[in-house]
Design a protein around this motif. Structure first.
Motif, PDB file in Angstrom:
ATOM      1  N   ARG A 152       0.852  -1.191   0.000  1.00  0.00           N
ATOM      2  CA  ARG A 152       0.000   0.000   0.000  1.00  0.00           C
ATOM      3  C   ARG A 152       0.881   1.233   0.000  1.00  0.00           C
ATOM      4  O   ARG A 152       2.107   1.155   0.203  1.00  0.00           O
ATOM      5  N   VAL A 153       0.272   2.439  -0.233  1.00  0.00           N
ATOM      6  CA  VAL A 153       1.018   3.701  -0.222  1.00  0.00           C
ATOM      7  C   VAL A 153       1.267   4.120   1.222  1.00  0.00           C
ATOM      8  O   VAL A 153       0.578   3.683   2.142  1.00  0.00           O
ATOM      9  N   ILE A 154       2.272   4.995   1.418  1.00  0.00           N
ATOM     10  CA  ILE A 154       2.613   5.477   2.759  1.00  0.00           C
ATOM     11  C   ILE A 154       1.565   6.483   3.220  1.00  0.00           C
ATOM     12  O   ILE A 154       1.219   7.424   2.499  1.00  0.00           O
ATOM     13  N   ASP A 155       1.078   6.313   4.430  1.00  0.00           N
ATOM     14  CA  ASP A 155       0.109   7.221   5.047  1.00  0.00           C
ATOM     15  C   ASP A 155       0.841   8.089   6.071  1.00  0.00           C
ATOM     16  O   ASP A 155       1.862   7.672   6.630  1.00  0.00           O
ATOM     17  N   GLY A 156       0.313   9.320   6.316  1.00  0.00           N
ATOM     18  CA  GLY A 156       0.959  10.216   7.281  1.00  0.00           C
ATOM     19  C   GLY A 156       1.083   9.601   8.647  1.00  0.00           C
ATOM     20  O   GLY A 156       2.043   9.839   9.384  1.00  0.00           O
ATOM     21  N   SER A 157       0.118   8.777   9.035  1.00  0.00           N
ATOM     22  CA  SER A 157       0.167   8.160  10.354  1.00  0.00           C
ATOM     23  C   SER A 157       1.253   7.090  10.462  1.00  0.00           C
ATOM     24  O   SER A 157       1.544   6.608  11.545  1.00  0.00           O
ATOM     25  N   VAL A 204       6.193  11.114  14.981  1.00  0.00           N
ATOM     26  CA  VAL A 204       6.358  12.558  15.163  1.00  0.00           C
ATOM     27  C   VAL A 204       7.787  12.835  15.603  1.00  0.00           C
ATOM     28  O   VAL A 204       8.319  12.172  16.501  1.00  0.00           O
ATOM     29  N   ALA A 205       8.429  13.827  14.943  1.00  0.00           N
ATOM     30  CA  ALA A 205       9.819  14.182  15.284  1.00  0.00           C
ATOM     31  C   ALA A 205       9.873  14.849  16.636  1.00  0.00           C
ATOM     32  O   ALA A 205       8.961  15.560  17.050  1.00  0.00           O
ATOM     33  N   THR A 206      10.997  14.596  17.374  1.00  0.00           N
ATOM     34  CA  THR A 206      11.262  15.250  18.660  1.00  0.00           C
ATOM     35  C   THR A 206      12.635  15.888  18.600  1.00  0.00           C
ATOM     36  O   THR A 206      13.337  15.807  17.584  1.00  0.00           O
ATOM     37  N   THR A 207      13.036  16.503  19.709  1.00  0.00           N
ATOM     38  CA  THR A 207      14.371  17.139  19.744  1.00  0.00           C
ATOM     39  C   THR A 207      15.496  16.113  19.717  1.00  0.00           C
ATOM     40  O   THR A 207      16.648  16.452  19.462  1.00  0.00           O
ATOM     41  N   SER A 208      15.169  14.837  19.966  1.00  0.00           N
ATOM     42  CA  SER A 208      16.229  13.815  20.002  1.00  0.00           C
ATOM     43  C   SER A 208      16.002  12.712  18.977  1.00  0.00           C
ATOM     44  O   SER A 208      16.823  11.804  18.876  1.00  0.00           O
ATOM     45  N   ALA A 209      14.886  12.743  18.213  1.00  0.00           N
ATOM     46  CA  ALA A 209      14.609  11.674  17.253  1.00  0.00           C
ATOM     47  C   ALA A 209      14.022  12.275  15.986  1.00  0.00           C
ATOM     48  O   ALA A 209      13.241  13.230  16.028  1.00  0.00           O
ATOM     49  N   GLY A 257      11.649  12.384  12.575  1.00  0.00           N
ATOM     50  CA  GLY A 257      10.278  11.979  12.323  1.00  0.00           C
ATOM     51  C   GLY A 257       9.557  13.002  11.462  1.00  0.00           C
ATOM     52  O   GLY A 257      10.174  13.890  10.847  1.00  0.00           O
ATOM     53  N   GLY A 258       8.237  12.911  11.393  1.00  0.00           N
ATOM     54  CA  GLY A 258       7.443  13.831  10.594  1.00  0.00           C
ATOM     55  C   GLY A 258       7.193  15.149  11.339  1.00  0.00           C
ATOM     56  O   GLY A 258       7.090  15.187  12.557  1.00  0.00           O
ATOM     57  N   VAL A 259       7.106  16.282  10.592  1.00  0.00           N
ATOM     58  CA  VAL A 259       6.841  17.609  11.172  1.00  0.00           C
ATOM     59  C   VAL A 259       5.737  18.294  10.370  1.00  0.00           C
ATOM     60  O   VAL A 259       5.469  17.935   9.218  1.00  0.00           O
ATOM     61  N   ILE A 260       5.111  19.324  10.993  1.00  0.00           N
ATOM     62  CA  ILE A 260       4.093  20.149  10.339  1.00  0.00           C
ATOM     63  C   ILE A 260       4.637  21.568  10.244  1.00  0.00           C
ATOM     64  O   ILE A 260       5.131  22.122  11.233  1.00  0.00           O
ATOM     65  N   GLY A 316       8.499  31.292  11.190  1.00  0.00           N
ATOM     66  CA  GLY A 316       9.586  31.611  10.259  1.00  0.00           C
ATOM     67  C   GLY A 316       9.655  30.705   9.066  1.00  0.00           C
ATOM     68  O   GLY A 316      10.501  30.898   8.194  1.00  0.00           O
ATOM     69  N   LEU A 317       8.765  29.688   8.963  1.00  0.00           N
ATOM     70  CA  LEU A 317       8.735  28.792   7.806  1.00  0.00           C
ATOM     71  C   LEU A 317       7.351  28.803   7.199  1.00  0.00           C
ATOM     72  O   LEU A 317       6.353  29.071   7.862  1.00  0.00           O
ATOM     73  N   ARG A 318       7.283  28.484   5.885  1.00  0.00           N
ATOM     74  CA  ARG A 318       6.024  28.393   5.197  1.00  0.00           C
ATOM     75  C   ARG A 318       6.167  27.419   4.037  1.00  0.00           C
ATOM     76  O   ARG A 318       7.273  27.075   3.636  1.00  0.00           O
TER      77      ARG A 318
END
Length: 809
Positions: free
Chosen positions: A190-195, A199-204, A206-209, A214-216
């Motif tokens: 199957r295709v990759i799903d966002g879930s 979720v990325a952390t300060t030490s690992a 992962g995915g971000v929003i 300062g970003l867009r």
């Protein structure tokens, strides 16, 4: 005792019967009664018993009383063997299970087991074929499957199984193998799903929003959320709490901190420095450009002027201050370097052979003319600038004893050294002995030697050398070596404009290009090279010439002859220069030009037929009768050796060797070889013998033999008849004697065939060459370790007669 009837005689107890007791026997052939001892009656009467007449019940055998040899082969049947009577100790090795590397053609009995030790597979003979056995509970079959996402393919080869697993391809792009997104379940593409992404952390990672800060997002691209006017000018800028530039202005001097001795910053030019309109910082002083050996420096360290260094500007230096560079030879005064200033091994290097093969290892030379002394062999060499050349004749001393008249077989002159060693003028040569070892004489008159001289034709300047042992002196054939040499046989190294490679061609090339000796004409400037001289012979062609040379000029000079006839007089001339004006010993080796030629008449006389060579000290020259050629002696013509010749090394003969024999006549023995296709070595026995020829009858006085060739045991045993006459092989199974190769008519020998420890091995005969009496092949003895001998004779390349000597023991 009176004659009695047999019935009237006293009875004799059986236990009292003795061998010597007599019995009466009627001899029917003589019609009379004779006496016979009981011992003879029993011993000889047994032979008269008819075969198969004594019942077995009448024979009592003691335990172990029947010898094994008395039991006929195969006489004990199965019924005669008691149940459970044969224990493990009575079973022979491999009687129940035959250990093999290749299954035999058949089993010894139905139910026999055979274990193949190559793959550890077990087989059973069913009376007609070997059956592969499978262990109870073992895996005997593996089945593959192509159902699902992974295909499994099984390949069976013999007793091995190969399992290959492959994963099915996806049905579209950007799919991966995973379970459901919300809970556990079946794996699928199957295709990759966002879930699916943590979720990325300060030490690992992962995915971000992207949500500001300062970003867009610009379509599918992340960019900085900030827009300002672009500028290439260096600015002082303002920036937000997120580090984004929000504005700026041009940089001014007040924005820069002033530099200090401990911190970087802006500076203003001081004394001796200036800044131009482009902001370039330069020295403010100026001076003339150029290269100077002496300069003047101002207070800021600037060069204000330059001049040429004078001798008075250089202070005296101690020798210890000179640590690099070299001093040219013209700075060293003549005779300034004394013996104590020379370091050890500076003139002569020392060394020698570094191994038992006597190969000399030469050191690298420091200069042309340097000596090298081989301490092991006591040889001296000199370096020519490219290689070391020997300047010694031989290790030890060769002593001239005198001259020898080969016609009268007498010495016609003897040196004082020769006289001390036992050589007598007018007498024959003494026998070689330790007292005259290395003494030699030079042949002065041709003839045939006799006595201690070699009994061959001798001619001047042949040399006879005592080796200190043996009956004859050793001949050094100089006459034939010199007579057979021509200029075209002497090699020449091409140099300069001369392209010839032998002396004859080089002389012809020089003759074609030389200036005429009589009145040559020069046009233009004649330049004489370094160390060149002009030599005038004068009116007489003798050893006296007029030589014009010059001192080494330090600048261009011109010497002009006046426009008038006359004689040029030197400053030291008194009118006529004679030899009395030159002090004896004044002319040293350095005063003689390297191109000068010394006439033979100027050399001191030697003995008859001697050669001139370098003496053993490496500096003098001497006449000698012994010639040692350190390089290669290349004789193109026929070389004749009148006596025993010793070659130290490997001589190369491009033709045949011809032996005259004891009688100098028209009949010779020629030793020639066929042109070899590769390097071939023929070894002659190290003992006195006569060599055998192929085309003549031979009478050998010693035994002749060849090493038996061990044949390699295999299913088909290869036989190469070219390897020998006699062969041997031990059979490890039922075999076939292969069709022989390289069969030559007339060859004969034997093939010794031995049974291995198991026995019962058969031998078949491959091909069509083997022939047997009556057309029946030989059947071998099958007893374990039995030896049979097959004798053969090759009638032709396709027919081999074979007979046998069986069960040799």
């Amino acid at each position: 005792m009176a004659n009695l009837k047999i019935s009237d005689l006293n009875a004799l107890a059986g236990s009292a019967l003795a061998t010597a007791d007599l019995v009466a026997v009627v001899d029917s052939s003589a019609s009379e009664t004779k006496k016979l001892t009981v011992g003879d009656l029993v011993a000889n009467g047994v032979t008269l018993i008819s075969d198969d007449t004594i019942p077995g019940a009448k024979i009592l055998f003691a335990a172990g009383g029947i010898a094994t040899a008395d039991i006929a082969d195969a006489a004990i049947t199965t019924a005669k063997v008691a149940d459970d009577g044969i224990t493990a100790a009575k079973l022979a090795n491999e009687s129940t299970v035959d250990l093999v590397t290749t299954l035999p053609g058949s089993g010894a009995f139905t139910g026999q087991l055979a274990l193949d030790t190559d793959d550890n597979n077990l087989y059973c003979w069913n009376g007609s074929a070997w059956l592969s056995l499978k262990a109870a509970g073992s895996i005997n079959a593996v089945t593959g499957s192509t159902v699902g996402l992974v295909d499994i393919v099984v390949t069976t080869t013999g007793s091995s199984v190969a399992i290959a697993a492959t994963q099915n391809d996806t049905d579209a792009a950007n799919k991966f193998l995973a379970g459901p997104t919300s809970a556990g379940g079946a794996v699928a593409y199957r295709v990759i799903d966002g879930s699916d992404i943590p979720v990325a952390t300060t030490s690992a990672k992962g995915g971000v929003i992207v949500n500001g800060e300062g970003l867009r997002m610009d379509a599918n691209t992340i960019e900085v959320d900030n827009d300002v006017t672009a500028s290439s000018t260096h600015h002082v800028v303002t920036y937000s709490v997120k580090g984004l530039v929000t504005g700026g202005r041009a940089l001014t001097g007040s924005d820069l901190p002033a530099a200090t001795s401990s911190a970087k910053g802006a500076v203003i030019p001081g004394t001796g420095l200036a800044v131009d309109g482009s902001g370039n910082l330069n020295h403010s002083n100026t001076t003339s450009t150029g290269t100077f050996t002496k300069v003047t420096v101002d207070g800021q360290g600037h060069v204000s002027s330059g001049a040429t260094l004078a001798a008075t500007d250089i202070p005296d230096l101690a020798a210890s201050k000179i640590t690099s560079g070299t001093i040219p030879s013209d700075r060293i005064a003549s005779d300034a370097i004394t013996g104590e200033k020379l370091a050890d091994s500076s003139i002569t290097k020392f060394g020698g052979a570094g191994a038992t093969n006597n190969v000399v290892t030469f050191p690298a030379a420091d200069f042309k003319g340097q000596f090298f002394f081989d301490e092991l062999n006591e040889d001296l060499y000199i370096h020519t600038g490219s290689a070391y050349l020997p300047i010694t004749v031989i290790s030890g001393n060769l002593v001239l004893a005198g001259t020898y008249n080969a016609s009268s077989n007498t010495l016609d002159s003897v040196t004082s050294e020769g006289s001390a060693a036992g050589f007598t003028n007018g007498q024959a040569l003494p026998a070689p002995a330790s007292t005259n070892q290395n003494y030699y004489v030079v042949v002065s008159v041709s003839g045939t030697g006799s006595g201690a001289a070699p009994s061959v034709a001798l001619a001047p300047p042949d040399m006879l050398l005592s080796s200190g042992a043996g009956a004859d002196f050793t001949l050094i054939d100089v006459s034939n070596a010199i007579a057979g040499q021509t200029a075209s046989n002497i090699s020449f190294t091409a140099s300069g404009s001369i392209s010839a490679t032998d002396v004859q061609a080089a002389l012809q090339e020089l003759d074609a290009e030389k200036l005429s000796a009589a009145s040559p004409t020069f046009t233009g400037t004649v330049l004489l090279g370094q160390n060149a001289v002009l030599a005038f012979e004068g009116s007489a062609d003798d050893g006296s010439e007029l030589t014009i040379t010059c001192a080494n000029p330090t600048a261009d000079h011109t010497i002009a002859f006046p426009d008038i006839s006359g004689t040029v007089i030197t400053t030291g001339d008194t009118g006529t220069v004679t030899s009395t004006m030159i002090l004896d010993g004044t002319i040293a080796n350095a005063d003689i030009n390297a191109s000068a030629e010394i006439a033979v008449s100027k050399l001191a006389n030697g003995s008859a037929r001697q050669l001139l060579q370098t003496a053993t000290n490496g500096t003098d020259v001497e006449f000698t009768s012994n010639v040692d050629v350190p390089g290669t002696l290349d004789v193109t013509g026929v070389a004749t050796f009148d006596s025993t010749s010793l070659f130290v090394g490997n001589p190369t003969f491009n033709g045949s060797l011809i032996f005259e024999g004891a009688t100098p006549d028209a009949h010779e023995l020629t030793l020639s070889v066929a042109d070899p296709g590769a390097d071939v070595t023929v070894t002659i026995p190290a003992s006195t013998t006569t060599l055998a020829g192929l085309a003549i009858a031979q009478s050998f006085t010693k035994a002749q033999r060849g090493t038996p060739v061990a044949l390699t045991d295999a299913a088909t045993i290869a036989v190469d008849m070219s390897l020998g006459n006699n062969f041997s092989v031990t059979l490890g199974g039922n075999r076939t004697l292969g069709d022989p190769t390289n069969v030559t008519a007339g060859q004969s020998g034997v093939i010794v065939v031995t049974q291995d420890g198991t026995g019962s091995r058969t031998l078949a005969y491959g091909g069509t060459k083997y022939k047997f009496a009556g057309g029946s092949a030989v059947t071998l003895t099958t007893t374990a370790a039995a030896v049979d001998v097959l004798a053969y004779y090759c009638e032709s390349a396709t027919r081999i007669t074979v007979t046998s000597l069986l069960n040799v023991s």
